[in-house]
Every structure is written in structure tokens, then in C-alpha cells.
Design a protein around this motif. Sequence first.
Motif, mmCIF file in Angstrom:
data_model
loop_
_atom_site.group_PDB
_atom_site.id
_atom_site.type_symbol
_atom_site.label_atom_id
_atom_site.label_comp_id
_atom_site.label_asym_id
_atom_site.label_seq_id
_atom_site.Cartn_x
_atom_site.Cartn_y
_atom_site.Cartn_z
ATOM 1 N N ASN A 52 1.187 10.114 17.092
ATOM 2 C CA ASN A 52 1.426 11.504 17.426
ATOM 3 C C ASN A 52 0.764 11.878 18.745
ATOM 4 O O ASN A 52 -0.446 11.800 18.893
ATOM 5 N N GLN A 53 1.576 12.251 19.734
ATOM 6 C CA GLN A 53 1.052 12.913 20.924
ATOM 7 C C GLN A 53 1.966 14.093 21.259
ATOM 8 O O GLN A 53 2.356 14.314 22.392
ATOM 9 N N TYR A 54 2.301 14.816 20.188
ATOM 10 C CA TYR A 54 3.120 16.009 20.307
ATOM 11 C C TYR A 54 2.202 17.191 20.574
ATOM 12 O O TYR A 54 2.057 18.103 19.756
ATOM 13 N N ASN A 55 1.560 17.180 21.745
ATOM 14 C CA ASN A 55 0.589 18.215 22.089
ATOM 15 C C ASN A 55 0.395 18.248 23.599
ATOM 16 O O ASN A 55 0.932 17.408 24.324
ATOM 17 N N GLN A 98 4.239 11.688 28.240
ATOM 18 C CA GLN A 98 5.360 12.440 27.677
ATOM 19 C C GLN A 98 4.970 12.958 26.292
ATOM 20 O O GLN A 98 4.130 12.375 25.611
ATOM 21 N N VAL A 99 5.620 14.065 25.893
ATOM 22 C CA VAL A 99 5.368 14.652 24.573
ATOM 23 C C VAL A 99 6.334 14.019 23.571
ATOM 24 O O VAL A 99 7.551 14.172 23.701
ATOM 25 N N PHE A 100 5.779 13.304 22.568
ATOM 26 C CA PHE A 100 6.622 12.680 21.553
ATOM 27 C C PHE A 100 5.802 12.342 20.323
ATOM 28 O O PHE A 100 4.570 12.352 20.344
ATOM 29 N N GLN A 101 6.501 11.994 19.262
ATOM 30 C CA GLN A 101 5.885 11.588 18.004
ATOM 31 C C GLN A 101 6.737 10.491 17.380
ATOM 32 O O GLN A 101 7.964 10.636 17.270
#
Length: 284
Positions: A74-77, A243-246
Motif C-alpha cells: 500500500n502506497q495509496y497516500n 506513483q499512488v497505487f495499492q
Amino acid sequence: MKKRINPAVKAHLTRGAFYLLLLLAVCATPFALGQRTTGERSATANIPQLPATSSDSSAGALAMPQFPMAGVWNQYNNPATQPPVSIGSQEFEPAFASLTDQAADDFVFTYPFNNVITGVRVMGEYSEGGGPASSFNVYIYGNGPDNVPGGLIAARFNLLYTGTPPDFTINLISLVTLGPGTYWISVQARQDFNPAGQWFWHNRTIQSNAGAAWQNPGDGYGTGCTSWNRKNACIPDQVSPDQVFQVLGFIEGPPPTATPTATATPTPRVIPTPRPRPSPAPRP
């Protein structure tokens, strides 16, 4: 008898006619230039703009989804709010094949078990008036030299998705199982520029592991990045590193070890010995 025109009057009329023609020419010139400019705009209106990046500052004002904490990575931040807020990652139609590009970011699995990937969630947006994407392509690579995408491990094409900007969820048709290690994921919109415009993957201001990578094999944007390179080396104004993704999925651990159940030992039953009962006394 022919009437003669006074030379002074004749000269005045000649000058007046000349000035009138000059005025008409001055007025017609901007109109002609405007027509030419309009023609040039219409001829180039169907060509994607350079560079392959979204600099729309209004994208940062979009309603951000709640950041999820589930999944296997998770790097949705920390989404970028200052332009450029995103970078292109799109498969165009054949007419614009030279502009087809890909962005990718890395993730690390440290668990000593199998990590099963079921899908990916990304933050992204369309160009003004653009969308929707017809589908998405998802690629998973190993880690290559210089910490950029290496050998291709899995590719899933024309995947259906749910969501609208700035939140997209793409489910894999067939799952991907990975052991511990460093990997790269690339999410690419399958979208025709005519008539749907462009799709951009939202940037992240915090870097995890190596910075995001980008490539444009046909070099239609003239960056020289025909193979994977750090995205800010390809497009210098790309100052947000990731980049924002999970990555969605679950960890498949080892099967539980069976615990042997002790066999119950039967407890012997003690049967008491019957005692002789005294005979009743004879009645008188």
C-alpha cells in the motif's frame, strides 16, 4: 462638350481612393491571419500535447478517496497537489502508436510465503474532457539493473475496471503469485486519443524504495527514453518521485501443522464383591 476636372480635385480624389484601398487591406489582413490560425489549430487539434504529463493544478482539488490499508502493498497516500500532479501511462490507437508510454513503480514482498495478487488500485485522471478508458493493461516485472523494471513476469491485457477519476480499481482475470523479493507494477490505460483524450497516473510526493520509472518505446515525445529510465530523468519537471497505487491480494501461508490428539486410556471399573445377606430369623 467634355467637362474638364480641376487638377487639384482630381489629385484629391486619387489620394482618397488610395487611402480607401489601404484601409481595406489593413482590415482584411487580420481576418486572413485569423482564418489561417484557425486552420492551423484545427489541423493540430487531434494531436496529443507534449510532454506526456498532466500539469492541471485543478487535479489536486479533486475529492480524494479514503486511503485503504488492506492489500499486500500500500502506497495509496501522499498524492501530489502541485503540478505536474501525474504522468502519462497509456496505450494509444495505431495512429498514435509512437506516443504509447508506460509508468511503473516498485514494491517489496518480505514475507517468506506466497503473495497472491488479485488486482491493483490506482489514483489517476483524464485530460480535460477526456475519458473513459476502454480497459487497462497491468504488467508485473522483476527488479532489473539500476533498480528499474527488469524481466516481464506477468501481463494482463484489456482488463475491466471500476471507479472514476481519481480512483480506479482493476481486477486481474487470473491471479499472480509471487514469493519474497522486489517487483515492479505498471498500470496502462487502453484508450484511444480520438475521441477519449489521455489518461494520467497520479504522482506521489514520498518515495518508497526506488523512484518510479517511465518509458516511451516509440519516442513520440522526444525524450529519448525508449526503454525504462527514472521518470524525472526522462521529464525533468517530474519532481514527485513515486506513483499512488495499492497492490490488492492476500498472503498464502503454509498449511497448519496437525496436532496429534492423545488417545484416551480407558479407566478400569471396579465392581464391588457382593456380600452374603443374613437369612431372616424364623418367625414363631
